[in-house]
Scaffold this motif. Structure first.
Motif, PDB file in Angstrom:
ATOM      1  N   ALA A   1       0.813  -1.215   0.000  1.00 11.03           N
ATOM      2  CA  ALA A   1       0.000   0.000   0.000  1.00 11.03           C
ATOM      3  C   ALA A   1       0.844   1.262   0.000  1.00 11.03           C
ATOM      4  N   GLY A   2       2.102   1.147   0.443  1.00 11.37           N
ATOM      5  CA  GLY A   2       2.956   2.337   0.507  1.00 11.37           C
ATOM      6  C   GLY A   2       3.497   2.780  -0.832  1.00 11.37           C
ATOM      7  N   GLY A   3       3.434   1.920  -1.843  1.00  7.22           N
ATOM      8  CA  GLY A   3       3.947   2.279  -3.164  1.00  7.22           C
ATOM      9  C   GLY A   3       5.406   2.670  -3.118  1.00  7.22           C
ATOM     10  N   VAL A   4       5.733   3.839  -3.649  1.00 11.24           N
ATOM     11  CA  VAL A   4       7.126   4.295  -3.709  1.00 11.24           C
ATOM     12  C   VAL A   4       7.442   5.289  -2.586  1.00 11.24           C
ATOM     13  N   ALA A   5       6.610   5.328  -1.554  1.00 11.87           N
ATOM     14  CA  ALA A   5       6.780   6.321  -0.486  1.00 11.87           C
ATOM     15  C   ALA A   5       8.133   6.203   0.206  1.00 11.87           C
ATOM     16  N   GLY A   6       8.684   5.006   0.266  1.00  8.62           N
ATOM     17  CA  GLY A   6       9.953   4.830   0.962  1.00  8.62           C
ATOM     18  C   GLY A   6      11.181   4.984   0.091  1.00  8.62           C
ATOM     19  N   ALA A   7      11.016   5.430  -1.140  1.00  7.73           N
ATOM     20  CA  ALA A   7      12.145   5.550  -2.060  1.00  7.73           C
ATOM     21  C   ALA A   7      13.115   6.638  -1.618  1.00  7.73           C
ATOM     22  N   GLU A   8      14.398   6.435  -1.916  1.00  5.40           N
ATOM     23  CA  GLU A   8      15.415   7.469  -1.711  1.00  5.40           C
ATOM     24  C   GLU A   8      15.387   8.391  -2.930  1.00  5.40           C
ATOM     25  N   VAL A   9      15.352   9.704  -2.702  1.00  2.99           N
ATOM     26  CA  VAL A   9      15.308  10.667  -3.798  1.00  2.99           C
ATOM     27  C   VAL A   9      16.357  11.744  -3.569  1.00  2.99           C
ATOM     28  N   GLY A  10      16.812  12.350  -4.640  1.00  2.00           N
ATOM     29  CA  GLY A  10      17.803  13.412  -4.488  1.00  2.00           C
ATOM     30  C   GLY A  10      18.108  14.098  -5.796  1.00  2.00           C
ATOM     31  N   GLU A  11      18.887  15.167  -5.707  1.00  2.00           N
ATOM     32  CA  GLU A  11      19.328  15.891  -6.895  1.00  2.00           C
ATOM     33  C   GLU A  11      20.624  16.607  -6.582  1.00  2.00           C
ATOM     34  N   ALA A  12      21.380  16.917  -7.615  1.00  2.00           N
ATOM     35  CA  ALA A  12      22.634  17.638  -7.471  1.00  2.00           C
ATOM     36  C   ALA A  12      22.957  18.294  -8.798  1.00  2.00           C
ATOM     37  N   PRO A  13      23.689  19.406  -8.782  1.00 10.35           N
ATOM     38  CA  PRO A  13      24.072  20.048 -10.039  1.00 10.35           C
ATOM     39  C   PRO A  13      24.919  19.111 -10.897  1.00 10.35           C
ATOM     40  N   ALA A  14      24.668  19.135 -12.207  1.00 10.63           N
ATOM     41  CA  ALA A  14      25.432  18.336 -13.151  1.00 10.63           C
ATOM     42  C   ALA A  14      26.468  19.217 -13.838  1.00 10.63           C
ATOM     43  N   ALA A  15      27.497  18.576 -14.381  1.00  8.85           N
ATOM     44  CA  ALA A  15      28.528  19.294 -15.124  1.00  8.85           C
ATOM     45  C   ALA A  15      28.977  18.440 -16.296  1.00  8.85           C
ATOM     46  N   ALA A  16      29.345  19.093 -17.387  1.00 12.92           N
ATOM     47  CA  ALA A  16      29.890  18.360 -18.525  1.00 12.92           C
ATOM     48  C   ALA A  16      31.118  17.581 -18.071  1.00 12.92           C
ATOM     49  N   GLY A  17      31.205  16.338 -18.485  1.00 12.61           N
ATOM     50  CA  GLY A  17      32.299  15.468 -18.063  1.00 12.61           C
ATOM     51  C   GLY A  17      31.920  14.498 -16.967  1.00 12.61           C
ATOM     52  N   ASP A  18      30.781  14.722 -16.297  1.00 12.43           N
ATOM     53  CA  ASP A  18      30.319  13.774 -15.279  1.00 12.43           C
ATOM     54  C   ASP A  18      30.045  12.416 -15.927  1.00 12.43           C
ATOM     55  N   VAL A  19      30.312  11.354 -15.183  1.00 13.38           N
ATOM     56  CA  VAL A  19      30.015   9.991 -15.615  1.00 13.38           C
ATOM     57  C   VAL A  19      29.056   9.381 -14.601  1.00 13.38           C
ATOM     58  N   VAL A  20      27.928   8.880 -15.080  1.00 10.55           N
ATOM     59  CA  VAL A  20      26.914   8.271 -14.224  1.00 10.55           C
ATOM     60  C   VAL A  20      26.864   6.778 -14.526  1.00 10.55           C
ATOM     61  N   VAL A  21      26.999   5.963 -13.495  1.00 12.09           N
ATOM     62  CA  VAL A  21      26.900   4.509 -13.633  1.00 12.09           C
ATOM     63  C   VAL A  21      25.681   4.047 -12.850  1.00 12.09           C
ATOM     64  N   VAL A  22      24.716   3.462 -13.543  1.00 12.95           N
ATOM     65  CA  VAL A  22      23.496   2.945 -12.917  1.00 12.95           C
ATOM     66  C   VAL A  22      23.526   1.427 -13.055  1.00 12.95           C
ATOM     67  N   GLY A  23      23.205   0.714 -11.985  1.00 12.37           N
ATOM     68  CA  GLY A  23      23.310  -0.738 -12.065  1.00 12.37           C
ATOM     69  C   GLY A  23      22.447  -1.450 -11.048  1.00 12.37           C
ATOM     70  N   THR A  24      22.272  -2.743 -11.273  1.00 17.29           N
ATOM     71  CA  THR A  24      21.588  -3.605 -10.321  1.00 17.29           C
ATOM     72  C   THR A  24      22.595  -4.136  -9.310  1.00 17.29           C
ATOM     73  N   ASP A  25      22.119  -4.927  -8.337  1.00 21.95           N
ATOM     74  CA  ASP A  25      23.019  -5.392  -7.292  1.00 21.95           C
ATOM     75  C   ASP A  25      24.081  -6.345  -7.818  1.00 21.95           C
ATOM     76  N   GLY A  26      23.883  -6.910  -8.996  1.00 19.96           N
ATOM     77  CA  GLY A  26      24.938  -7.729  -9.590  1.00 19.96           C
ATOM     78  C   GLY A  26      26.207  -6.939  -9.812  1.00 19.96           C
ATOM     79  N   LEU A  27      26.076  -5.635 -10.015  1.00 16.76           N
ATOM     80  CA  LEU A  27      27.251  -4.761 -10.087  1.00 16.76           C
ATOM     81  C   LEU A  27      27.741  -4.397  -8.699  1.00 16.76           C
ATOM     82  N   PHE A  28      26.864  -3.806  -7.880  1.00 19.58           N
ATOM     83  CA  PHE A  28      27.320  -3.203  -6.625  1.00 19.58           C
ATOM     84  C   PHE A  28      27.633  -4.223  -5.535  1.00 19.58           C
TER      85      PHE A  28
END
Length: 323
Positions: A221-248
């Motif tokens: 019933a809680g849906g996504v209420a417990g999700a971690e959320v955030g934001e930060a300024p981006a800059a050209a040259g930043d590298v973002v790696v998104v992965g599942t737990d098989g990576l981390f």
């Protein structure tokens, strides 16, 4: 966008790992011959030059809270930045899913909770439908929309839950909205952001106890209420790696930082880097003679004396922030 390596060619994954990585991180085998006594080891010298250890005590950025009201997105200044991304998926149970949409600069991953597999339920179902719905939301967004990952995940979850899709899934979604990186994650799917060769932001793992991540499921019933959320300024040259737990579970922050730094120095494309990161995670998952984040946490939580990786599906999405 999916880069799928089939089981028939999985043995070739070792060839994707540069010898410098093998040397730096203690993986035993390398393609080039070991030098004779007294001869310089060019691989070791190369590793030392391109893979310096992270400075101890270097602080990470503190994520700011993501706005939950879509109308607030107009407060984010527009900057001439975009995402270039690619992915690599190495399947074991084939329960991961992911998506990316270039026009709205958003990528995401999901990992079906494997416990459902033991009850005769398709453990991949919720993850796949969640990512399909998120992708559809991104594709149908009006031109120029700056995506809030939390809103995207909320809508994708609502559609997936309403459809009666079984099982459960972790998830992580990252977007470039104007001049800001925004994110949402649930469970142990996550992301890391690198700038100038150093780790800048790292998502936090959410779990109820060891190896039991929080997840999204239709009956919650809680849906996504417990999700971690955030934001930060981006800059050209930043590298973002998104992965599942098989990576981390198999690659530490320090190792990932050094791999990304090496890739940037060598001019890797997002696809090159995604394949090398996934290959290293796959190799680490099979190791029985070196520590991984999984084995370190296992000792801490269960007192189990083991050095090992955790074989699993591995999904890696690499996004370069470019101007």
């Amino acid at each position: 966008m999916e880069k799928l390596i089939s089981p028939q060619t999985l043995s070739e994954i070792d060839e994707r790992i540069p010898d410098a990585l093998r040397f730096a991180f203690g993986i035993r085998y390398r393609a080039s011959p070991t030098p004779n006594p007294g001869e310089p080891d060019e691989i070791a010298n190369f590793a030392a030059a391109l893979l310096p250890p992270r400075a101890p005590g270097e602080p990470d950025a503190v994520p700011a809270k993501c706005k939950r009201d879509e109308g607030d997105e107009e407060d984010v200044p527009r900057r001439d930045l975009r995402m270039e991304f690619a992915s690599c998926y190495l399947k074991r149970h084939d329960e991961d899913a992911h998506f990316g949409h270039a026009d709205t600069c958003v990528v995401g991953v999901a990992d079906g909770v494997g416990g459902y597999r033991h009850h005769g339920v398709d453990a991949s179902a919720f993850a796949r439908e969640l990512m399909r719905s998120a992708h559809e939301e991104a594709v149908t967004a009006p031109p120029g929309t700056r995506v809030c990952p939390l809103t995207l995940l909320e809508r994708a979850y609502e559609r997936t839950a309403a459809s009666g899709t079984p099982a459960a899934s972790t998830a992580a979604i990252v977007s470039l909205a104007g001049g800001a990186l925004r994110w949402v994650n649930v469970g142990d799917s996550g992301f890391a952001v690198f700038r100038d060769g150093r780790l800048l932001i790292r998502s936090r793992k959410q779990q109820s106890h060891f190896n039991c991540p929080l997840s999204l499921k239709a009956e919650d019933a809680g849906g996504v209420a417990g999700a971690e959320v955030g934001e930060a300024p981006a800059a050209a040259g930043d590298v973002v790696v998104v992965g599942t737990d098989g990576l981390f579970d198999n690659v530490s922050d320090d190792e990932l930082e050094r791999i990304v730094g090496m890739g940037v120095a060598m001019g890797f494309s997002p696809l090159n880097m995604a394949e090398v990161v996934a290959a290293f995670a796959h190799e680490a998952a099979r190791c029985t003679y070196r520590d991984t984040p999984y084995s370190v946490e296992k000792r801490k939580q269960l007192g189990a004396a083991s050095t090992c990786g955790k074989p699993d599906d591995i999904t890696v999405v690499v996004a370069f922030i470019v101007s």
